[in-house]
Design a protein around this motif. Structure first.
Motif, PDB file in Angstrom:
ATOM      1  N   THR A 206     -42.129  48.499 -24.285  1.00 34.13           N
ATOM      2  CA  THR A 206     -42.566  47.392 -25.113  1.00 34.13           C
ATOM      3  C   THR A 206     -41.548  46.259 -25.035  1.00 34.13           C
ATOM      4  O   THR A 206     -40.421  46.435 -24.556  1.00 34.13           O
ATOM      5  N   ASP A 207     -41.932  45.072 -25.514  1.00 33.85           N
ATOM      6  CA  ASP A 207     -40.987  43.957 -25.572  1.00 33.85           C
ATOM      7  C   ASP A 207     -39.758  44.376 -26.379  1.00 33.85           C
ATOM      8  O   ASP A 207     -39.891  44.976 -27.462  1.00 33.85           O
ATOM      9  N   ASP A 208     -38.590  44.083 -25.854  1.00 31.47           N
ATOM     10  CA  ASP A 208     -37.314  44.464 -26.464  1.00 31.47           C
ATOM     11  C   ASP A 208     -37.120  45.984 -26.508  1.00 31.47           C
ATOM     12  O   ASP A 208     -36.267  46.482 -27.261  1.00 31.47           O
TER      13      ASP A 208
ATOM     14  N   GLU B 264     -25.471  53.512 -32.573  1.00 29.89           N
ATOM     15  CA  GLU B 264     -24.514  52.438 -32.830  1.00 29.89           C
ATOM     16  C   GLU B 264     -24.946  51.116 -32.229  1.00 29.89           C
ATOM     17  O   GLU B 264     -24.790  50.054 -32.857  1.00 29.89           O
ATOM     18  N   HIS B 265     -25.517  51.149 -31.024  1.00 34.63           N
ATOM     19  CA  HIS B 265     -25.749  49.912 -30.286  1.00 34.63           C
ATOM     20  C   HIS B 265     -27.203  49.456 -30.244  1.00 34.63           C
ATOM     21  O   HIS B 265     -27.471  48.316 -29.869  1.00 34.63           O
TER      22      HIS B 265
ATOM     23  N   ILE C 149     -26.740  51.599 -22.242  1.00 27.92           N
ATOM     24  CA  ILE C 149     -27.834  51.242 -23.142  1.00 27.92           C
ATOM     25  C   ILE C 149     -28.239  49.815 -22.798  1.00 27.92           C
ATOM     26  O   ILE C 149     -27.387  48.910 -22.763  1.00 27.92           O
ATOM     27  N   ALA C 150     -29.530  49.600 -22.529  1.00 29.28           N
ATOM     28  CA  ALA C 150     -30.006  48.304 -22.063  1.00 29.28           C
ATOM     29  C   ALA C 150     -31.313  47.942 -22.760  1.00 29.28           C
ATOM     30  O   ALA C 150     -32.141  48.806 -23.045  1.00 29.28           O
ATOM     31  N   ARG C 151     -31.485  46.636 -23.025  1.00 25.67           N
ATOM     32  CA  ARG C 151     -32.698  46.146 -23.660  1.00 25.67           C
ATOM     33  C   ARG C 151     -33.536  45.375 -22.642  1.00 25.67           C
ATOM     34  O   ARG C 151     -33.023  44.579 -21.869  1.00 25.67           O
ATOM     35  N   LYS C 152     -34.822  45.603 -22.670  1.00 24.54           N
ATOM     36  CA  LYS C 152     -35.745  44.961 -21.738  1.00 24.54           C
ATOM     37  C   LYS C 152     -35.710  43.447 -21.868  1.00 24.54           C
ATOM     38  O   LYS C 152     -35.777  42.901 -22.965  1.00 24.54           O
TER      39      LYS C 152
ATOM     40  N   PHE D 276     -32.876  43.954 -17.419  1.00 25.55           N
ATOM     41  CA  PHE D 276     -32.420  44.388 -18.732  1.00 25.55           C
ATOM     42  C   PHE D 276     -31.141  43.644 -19.121  1.00 25.55           C
ATOM     43  O   PHE D 276     -30.334  43.290 -18.257  1.00 25.55           O
ATOM     44  N   ASP D 277     -30.981  43.456 -20.429  1.00 24.90           N
ATOM     45  CA  ASP D 277     -29.698  43.022 -20.965  1.00 24.90           C
ATOM     46  C   ASP D 277     -28.882  44.267 -21.306  1.00 24.90           C
ATOM     47  O   ASP D 277     -29.360  45.153 -22.024  1.00 24.90           O
TER      48      ASP D 277
END
Length: 281
Positions: free
Chosen positions: A151-153, A46-47, A264-267, A193-194
């Motif tokens: 990796t990026d993102d 979902e996210h 859940i987090a994005r780099k 992380f975001d």
């Protein structure tokens, strides 16, 4: 891809032994953990996967799961995400026999070692796990390592347990893990992380019979990794009496509290990362 010197916190040798002994009963007894794995995958889709799924593109090409255990979450990842490569890691070498059928394709590998020291493969775009991080000695250092290898993102997605987890056991035995709150986890992650999603829930697992069944459940899921005291007859009787006195329902059934946390987090890829240099190897 390698494992460096082990980080010491709780007795991870004992933890590994307990989970290894429970590997044949874990799948039957770990009902909450299975529910957590299924929800973790739903939240991930979902996210973090919406755009890719809409365009019929595999959302993640190279996936690493730390703390794979008997493979409940691993099977969901493999069958749903269908990644090009999947690294399965666990502290217990014995878990390889539980996921052996998943490793038939060349794209799936099992690597036993302490995940806190694991060098993830280059190009990993998803590092994920269920019900493992609560055993770690230094979560922030691990988050920084994940940032380094993603990796990026890239995405870090995991479930762990919060401070209400098994509070009945801690109250009655004085023994348990030092769980982090969802706010504390987000604070540790936020420099690197975001946060795409964070939530928590409380789940009560019912037991129709007296508290001996609770202890049997803990033993058969391997989560007694911090318990070193011997269960004498007197201690066992006192535990059962106190559990019923404090926690029994009207019908004398009891329950055990689980407190799952999902993140859940994005780099982050821009700007200076505070503290990053202090933790890189």
């Amino acid at each position: 891809m390698s494992c460096n010197t082990a980080i010491q916190s709780i007795d991870k040798v004992l933890v590994a032994q307990r989970f290894a002994h429970a590997r044949n009963t874990y799948g039957r007894e770990a009902r909450v953990q299975q529910q957590v794995a299924e929800k973790m995958l739903r939240l991930l889709l979902e996210h973090a996967c919406t755009h890719s799924l809409r365009d019929s593109i595999p959302p993640f090409r190279h996936v690493a799961e730390f703390g794979c255990g008997t493979g409940s979450y691993s099977r969901l990842l493999l069958h749903t995400l269908q990644p090009e490569t999947l690294l399965l890691n666990d502290l217990c070498p014995e878990m390889e026999e539980c996921v052996r059928e998943l490793c038939t394709p060349a794209r799936v590998r099992f690597l036993p070692c302490d995940a806190e020291t694991l060098d993830f493969p280059p190009g990993t775009d998803l590092i994920t796990s269920c019900s493992t991080l609560q055993w770690f000695a230094d979560p922030e250092r691990f988050f920084i390592r994940c940032h380094r290898f993603l990796t990026d993102d890239g995405i870090l997605a995991f479930s762990t347990f919060g401070r209400q987890n098994m509070h009945e056991i801690r109250t009655l035995t004085g023994n348990g893990l030092d769980y982090l709150s969802v706010e504390s986890l987000q604070a540790l992650l936020s420099p690197y992380f975001d946060i795409l999603h964070a939530e928590e829930e409380v789940v009560s697992l019912p037991f129709a019979t007296p508290p001996l069944q609770v202890l049997q459940h803990l033993k058969q899921t391997g989560v007694t990794g911090t318990e070193k005291k011997i269960w004498t007859r007197g201690r066992l009787q006192a535990f059962c009496d106190d559990y019923i006195r404090l926690y029994a329902h009207a019908d004398r059934s009891v329950s055990l509290t689980y407190h799952p946390i999902y993140i859940i987090a994005r780099k982050k890829t821009n700007g200076n990362l505070y503290g990053y240099a202090d933790y890189t190897d």
